[in-house]
Scaffold this motif. Sequence first.
Motif, PDB file in Angstrom:
ATOM      1  N   ALA A 134       0.834  -1.204   0.000  1.00  0.00           N
ATOM      2  CA  ALA A 134       0.000   0.000   0.000  1.00  0.00           C
ATOM      3  C   ALA A 134       0.867   1.252   0.000  1.00  0.00           C
ATOM      4  N   ALA A 135       1.933   1.240   0.797  1.00  0.00           N
ATOM      5  CA  ALA A 135       2.834   2.391   0.845  1.00  0.00           C
ATOM      6  C   ALA A 135       3.480   2.639  -0.511  1.00  0.00           C
ATOM      7  N   ARG A 136       3.877   1.569  -1.185  1.00  0.00           N
ATOM      8  CA  ARG A 136       4.498   1.719  -2.509  1.00  0.00           C
ATOM      9  C   ARG A 136       3.488   2.190  -3.551  1.00  0.00           C
ATOM     10  N   ALA A 137       2.219   1.876  -3.337  1.00  0.00           N
ATOM     11  CA  ALA A 137       1.187   2.218  -4.319  1.00  0.00           C
ATOM     12  C   ALA A 137       0.784   3.685  -4.268  1.00  0.00           C
ATOM     13  N   LEU A 138       1.261   4.444  -3.286  1.00  0.00           N
ATOM     14  CA  LEU A 138       0.806   5.825  -3.108  1.00  0.00           C
ATOM     15  C   LEU A 138       1.405   6.799  -4.114  1.00  0.00           C
ATOM     16  N   ASP A 139       2.517   6.447  -4.715  1.00  0.00           N
ATOM     17  CA  ASP A 139       3.162   7.357  -5.665  1.00  0.00           C
ATOM     18  C   ASP A 139       2.215   7.686  -6.811  1.00  0.00           C
ATOM     19  N   GLY A 140       2.099   8.969  -7.091  1.00  0.00           N
ATOM     20  CA  GLY A 140       1.268   9.413  -8.203  1.00  0.00           C
ATOM     21  C   GLY A 140      -0.158   9.750  -7.828  1.00  0.00           C
ATOM     22  N   PHE A 141      -0.535   9.554  -6.562  1.00  0.00           N
ATOM     23  CA  PHE A 141      -1.910   9.848  -6.141  1.00  0.00           C
ATOM     24  C   PHE A 141      -2.061  11.193  -5.446  1.00  0.00           C
ATOM     25  N   PRO A 174     -18.767   3.751  15.130  1.00  0.00           N
ATOM     26  CA  PRO A 174     -19.109   3.964  13.720  1.00  0.00           C
ATOM     27  C   PRO A 174     -19.002   5.432  13.301  1.00  0.00           C
ATOM     28  N   PHE A 175     -18.677   5.626  12.013  1.00  0.00           N
ATOM     29  CA  PHE A 175     -18.512   6.950  11.440  1.00  0.00           C
ATOM     30  C   PHE A 175     -19.687   7.266  10.512  1.00  0.00           C
ATOM     31  N   SER A 176     -20.038   8.536  10.445  1.00  0.00           N
ATOM     32  CA  SER A 176     -21.148   8.958   9.588  1.00  0.00           C
ATOM     33  C   SER A 176     -20.634   9.389   8.228  1.00  0.00           C
ATOM     34  N   LEU A 177     -21.506   9.321   7.232  1.00  0.00           N
ATOM     35  CA  LEU A 177     -21.124   9.756   5.893  1.00  0.00           C
ATOM     36  C   LEU A 177     -20.821  11.246   5.876  1.00  0.00           C
ATOM     37  N   ASP A 178     -21.636  12.047   6.545  1.00  0.00           N
ATOM     38  CA  ASP A 178     -21.381  13.492   6.581  1.00  0.00           C
ATOM     39  C   ASP A 178     -20.035  13.780   7.245  1.00  0.00           C
ATOM     40  N   GLY A 179     -19.715  13.037   8.296  1.00  0.00           N
ATOM     41  CA  GLY A 179     -18.442  13.240   8.971  1.00  0.00           C
ATOM     42  C   GLY A 179     -17.265  12.889   8.086  1.00  0.00           C
ATOM     43  N   GLU A 180     -17.380  11.810   7.322  1.00  0.00           N
ATOM     44  CA  GLU A 180     -16.299  11.411   6.416  1.00  0.00           C
ATOM     45  C   GLU A 180     -16.150  12.406   5.268  1.00  0.00           C
ATOM     46  N   ARG A 181     -17.256  12.898   4.759  1.00  0.00           N
ATOM     47  CA  ARG A 181     -17.182  13.928   3.721  1.00  0.00           C
ATOM     48  C   ARG A 181     -16.431  15.150   4.222  1.00  0.00           C
ATOM     49  N   GLU A 182     -16.748  15.545   5.460  1.00  0.00           N
ATOM     50  CA  GLU A 182     -16.125  16.735   6.030  1.00  0.00           C
ATOM     51  C   GLU A 182     -14.625  16.548   6.210  1.00  0.00           C
ATOM     52  N   ILE A 183     -14.215  15.364   6.642  1.00  0.00           N
ATOM     53  CA  ILE A 183     -12.784  15.081   6.827  1.00  0.00           C
ATOM     54  C   ILE A 183     -12.037  15.167   5.501  1.00  0.00           C
ATOM     55  N   LEU A 184     -12.582  14.541   4.469  1.00  0.00           N
ATOM     56  CA  LEU A 184     -11.917  14.551   3.165  1.00  0.00           C
ATOM     57  C   LEU A 184     -11.780  15.972   2.624  1.00  0.00           C
ATOM     58  N   ALA A 185     -12.824  16.772   2.809  1.00  0.00           N
ATOM     59  CA  ALA A 185     -12.798  18.142   2.289  1.00  0.00           C
ATOM     60  C   ALA A 185     -11.880  19.037   3.125  1.00  0.00           C
ATOM     61  N   ARG A 186     -12.013  18.968   4.439  1.00  0.00           N
ATOM     62  CA  ARG A 186     -11.253  19.866   5.316  1.00  0.00           C
ATOM     63  C   ARG A 186      -9.747  19.612   5.211  1.00  0.00           C
ATOM     64  N   HIS A 187      -9.376  18.358   5.057  1.00  0.00           N
ATOM     65  CA  HIS A 187      -7.948  18.024   4.993  1.00  0.00           C
ATOM     66  C   HIS A 187      -7.434  17.906   3.559  1.00  0.00           C
ATOM     67  N   ARG A 188      -8.274  18.209   2.591  1.00  0.00           N
ATOM     68  CA  ARG A 188      -7.886  18.203   1.177  1.00  0.00           C
ATOM     69  C   ARG A 188      -7.221  16.875   0.796  1.00  0.00           C
ATOM     70  N   ILE A 189      -7.889  15.782   1.142  1.00  0.00           N
ATOM     71  CA  ILE A 189      -7.339  14.452   0.940  1.00  0.00           C
ATOM     72  C   ILE A 189      -7.285  14.102  -0.550  1.00  0.00           C
ATOM     73  N   ASP A 190      -6.188  13.460  -0.952  1.00  0.00           N
ATOM     74  CA  ASP A 190      -6.001  13.017  -2.335  1.00  0.00           C
ATOM     75  C   ASP A 190      -6.254  11.523  -2.517  1.00  0.00           C
ATOM     76  N   VAL A 191      -6.009  10.731  -1.468  1.00  0.00           N
ATOM     77  CA  VAL A 191      -6.144   9.278  -1.574  1.00  0.00           C
ATOM     78  C   VAL A 191      -6.438   8.708  -0.184  1.00  0.00           C
ATOM     79  N   VAL A 192      -7.250   7.663  -0.143  1.00  0.00           N
ATOM     80  CA  VAL A 192      -7.604   6.987   1.106  1.00  0.00           C
ATOM     81  C   VAL A 192      -6.934   5.614   1.123  1.00  0.00           C
ATOM     82  N   VAL A 193      -6.405   5.228   2.281  1.00  0.00           N
ATOM     83  CA  VAL A 193      -5.821   3.898   2.448  1.00  0.00           C
ATOM     84  C   VAL A 193      -6.573   3.182   3.564  1.00  0.00           C
ATOM     85  N   THR A 194      -7.022   1.962   3.302  1.00  0.00           N
ATOM     86  CA  THR A 194      -7.783   1.216   4.292  1.00  0.00           C
ATOM     87  C   THR A 194      -7.495  -0.272   4.166  1.00  0.00           C
ATOM     88  N   LYS A 195      -7.813  -1.009   5.225  1.00  0.00           N
ATOM     89  CA  LYS A 195      -7.848  -2.461   5.164  1.00  0.00           C
ATOM     90  C   LYS A 195      -9.270  -2.893   4.850  1.00  0.00           C
TER      91      LYS A 195
END
Length: 241
Positions: free
Chosen positions: A117-124, A171-192
């Motif tokens: 996963a760490a190696r896959a982050l290049d370019g994102f 558990p996390f809410s959809l509105d909360g996750e939307r806010e996190i992605l927008a506020r932190h200007r996220i480019d890519v998500v990593v999860t199991k």
Amino acid sequence: MHVLILGGTTEARALAGLLHGEVRVTSSLAGRVASPRLPAGEVRIGGFGGVDGLVEWLAGHAVDAVIDATHPFAERISFNAARAAATAHVPLLALRRPGWVPGEGDDWRSVASLEEAARALDGFGDRVFLTTGRMGLAAFAACPQWFLVRSVDAPDVPMPARAEVLLDRGPFSLDGEREILARHRIDVVVTKDSGGAATAPKLTAAREAGLPVVVVRRPPVPSGVPVAATPEEAAAWVASC
């Protein structure tokens, strides 16, 4: 009848609630979370000391059945449970919530490990939302990207040099996750691929935002161990033992 449930997952707690009052239930928690949510019935916290220790505990506490309801990525515990149950001649069931399945519009990249996963982050892009928990952060320690690391408890070191830690529990809410992605200007998500509804909203939020998601595949259940997908299926298996 005495049933040992391994794990403190949502499914493990639900199963303990179903069985409590019908049979004797002992839930074993690993102790990695500082303030775990405790299930119904008896509770023990900490390891067994490997396969031999678990075999001894099963015999010493007259356990009639074991249910491995650990996190889908708790590979070593599952392996030890399978060996110990076979040695002690105690029936074993794995309780695993189904994994996530990508849908239309999802941009998922499947990888086999945190290192991959760490190696896959290049370019994102430069800003990563890392939701794999506090264990295994060393795999990302050398990455140059900025990370938002979410975990229940404070993470261990080593970890990425450029990182902000967000302590939170689902558990996390959809509105909360939307806010996190927008506020932190996220480019890519990593999860199991943990599966379940409690942490799935981040996947919907990523799809809506057009973000790629790097998904670490879960390890297989040990060979020969039957699997239940729900606590109700596991309770029915106990009734049949």
